[in-house]
Scaffold this motif. Structure first.
Motif, PDB file in Angstrom:
ATOM      1  N   LEU A  31       3.454  -2.897   8.121  1.00 48.19           N
ATOM      2  CA  LEU A  31       2.154  -2.892   7.002  1.00 48.19           C
ATOM      3  C   LEU A  31       3.048  -4.171   5.934  1.00 48.19           C
ATOM      4  O   LEU A  31       2.868  -5.259   5.422  1.00 48.19           O
ATOM      5  CB  LEU A  31       1.724  -1.926   6.083  1.00 48.19           C
ATOM      6  CG  LEU A  31       0.816  -0.544   6.594  1.00 48.19           C
ATOM      7  CD1 LEU A  31       0.307   0.491   5.613  1.00 48.19           C
ATOM      8  CD2 LEU A  31      -0.890  -1.864   7.157  1.00 48.19           C
ATOM      9  N   VAL A  32       4.214  -3.902   5.357  1.00 46.00           N
ATOM     10  CA  VAL A  32       4.731  -4.733   4.680  1.00 46.00           C
ATOM     11  C   VAL A  32       4.660  -6.164   5.406  1.00 46.00           C
ATOM     12  O   VAL A  32       4.350  -6.901   4.576  1.00 46.00           O
ATOM     13  CB  VAL A  32       5.829  -3.914   4.130  1.00 46.00           C
ATOM     14  CG1 VAL A  32       6.807  -5.430   3.472  1.00 46.00           C
ATOM     15  CG2 VAL A  32       5.984  -2.926   4.022  1.00 46.00           C
ATOM     16  N   GLU A  39       7.362  -3.867  -0.287  1.00 46.13           N
ATOM     17  CA  GLU A  39       7.635  -3.012   0.281  1.00 46.13           C
ATOM     18  C   GLU A  39       7.614  -1.842  -0.826  1.00 46.13           C
ATOM     19  O   GLU A  39       6.757  -0.907  -0.152  1.00 46.13           O
ATOM     20  CB  GLU A  39       9.583  -3.295   0.838  1.00 46.13           C
ATOM     21  CG  GLU A  39       9.379  -1.319   1.509  1.00 46.13           C
ATOM     22  CD  GLU A  39      10.707  -1.554   1.524  1.00 46.13           C
ATOM     23  OE1 GLU A  39      10.969  -0.601   3.076  1.00 46.13           O
ATOM     24  OE2 GLU A  39      11.717  -2.503   1.803  1.00 46.13           O
ATOM     25  N   ARG A  40       7.480  -1.685  -1.969  1.00 51.22           N
ATOM     26  CA  ARG A  40       7.429  -0.578  -2.966  1.00 51.22           C
ATOM     27  C   ARG A  40       5.924  -0.422  -3.028  1.00 51.22           C
ATOM     28  O   ARG A  40       6.106   0.549  -2.746  1.00 51.22           O
ATOM     29  CB  ARG A  40       8.279  -1.093  -3.791  1.00 51.22           C
ATOM     30  CG  ARG A  40       8.418  -0.432  -5.273  1.00 51.22           C
ATOM     31  CD  ARG A  40       9.696  -0.117  -6.606  1.00 51.22           C
ATOM     32  NE  ARG A  40       9.158   0.998  -6.915  1.00 51.22           N
ATOM     33  CZ  ARG A  40      10.129   0.754  -8.155  1.00 51.22           C
ATOM     34  NH1 ARG A  40      11.477   0.231  -8.039  1.00 51.22           N
ATOM     35  NH2 ARG A  40       9.455   2.225  -8.783  1.00 51.22           N
ATOM     36  N   SER A  41       5.557  -2.070  -3.459  1.00 53.39           N
ATOM     37  CA  SER A  41       4.200  -1.456  -3.778  1.00 53.39           C
ATOM     38  C   SER A  41       3.339  -0.969  -2.386  1.00 53.39           C
ATOM     39  O   SER A  41       2.375  -0.666  -1.963  1.00 53.39           O
ATOM     40  CB  SER A  41       3.484  -3.578  -3.695  1.00 53.39           C
ATOM     41  OG  SER A  41       4.335  -3.666  -4.434  1.00 53.39           O
ATOM     42  N   VAL A  42       3.729  -1.583  -1.084  1.00 54.84           N
ATOM     43  CA  VAL A  42       3.044  -1.219  -0.213  1.00 54.84           C
ATOM     44  C   VAL A  42       3.780   0.709  -0.349  1.00 54.84           C
ATOM     45  O   VAL A  42       2.171   1.151   0.549  1.00 54.84           O
ATOM     46  CB  VAL A  42       3.400  -1.614   1.508  1.00 54.84           C
ATOM     47  CG1 VAL A  42       3.062  -0.907   2.487  1.00 54.84           C
ATOM     48  CG2 VAL A  42       2.687  -2.864   1.020  1.00 54.84           C
ATOM     49  N   TYR A  43       4.201   1.306  -0.401  1.00 57.04           N
ATOM     50  CA  TYR A  43       4.540   2.281   0.378  1.00 57.04           C
ATOM     51  C   TYR A  43       3.784   2.812  -1.094  1.00 57.04           C
ATOM     52  O   TYR A  43       2.905   4.452  -0.836  1.00 57.04           O
ATOM     53  CB  TYR A  43       5.775   2.823  -0.178  1.00 57.04           C
ATOM     54  CG  TYR A  43       6.933   1.932   0.418  1.00 57.04           C
ATOM     55  CD1 TYR A  43       6.809   1.177   1.667  1.00 57.04           C
ATOM     56  CD2 TYR A  43       7.753   4.085   1.673  1.00 57.04           C
ATOM     57  CE1 TYR A  43       7.451   1.490   3.000  1.00 57.04           C
ATOM     58  CE2 TYR A  43       8.110   2.734   2.690  1.00 57.04           C
ATOM     59  CZ  TYR A  43       8.698   1.885   3.176  1.00 57.04           C
ATOM     60  OH  TYR A  43       8.334   2.158   4.654  1.00 57.04           O
TER      61      TYR A  43
END
Length: 108
Positions: A31-32, A39-43
């Motif tokens: 997804l990232v 990455e932090r936003s996706v999580y």
């Protein structure tokens, strides 16, 4: 889900991730890569789509209807992300709203 008005709290990033999950991107790292988001936003977005709550700037955010769920991934280590029926309905409603708002009306 009552109407499109119930989805106004979703960001463009969350909607794009929901669409990617609906298309079969079912693991966080792909997804990232597919989204191009940090990455932090996706999580954080995925946690929000799963209905989890978190603190942001001293306020509790999230905790809505889960549009995505997870289960043990059958082919990879970790969890597989799966769109729920509410998530599918949300994508359909957003797509319909975008089409209806961008379709010029014919004046006789």
């Amino acid at each position: 889900m009552a109407s499109i008005d119930d989805l106004y709290h979703l960001s463009v990033g969350e909607l794009s991730l929901l669409a990617l999950i609906g298309q079969g991107v079912d693991h966080r790292q792909p997804l990232v890569k597919a989204s191009g988001l940090p990455e932090r936003s996706v999580y954080r977005y995925v946690d929000g789509l799963m209905g989890k709550t978190r603190y942001q700037r001293g306020k509790l955010v999230g905790g809505g209807l889960p549009l995505v769920t997870s289960r043990k991934h059958p082919h990879q280590q970790g969890f597989q992300l799966v769109i729920t029926s509410d998530g599918e309905q949300a994508l359909q409603r957003v797509a319909a709203a975008l089409v209806s708002r961008n379709t010029p009306s014919v004046i006789d």
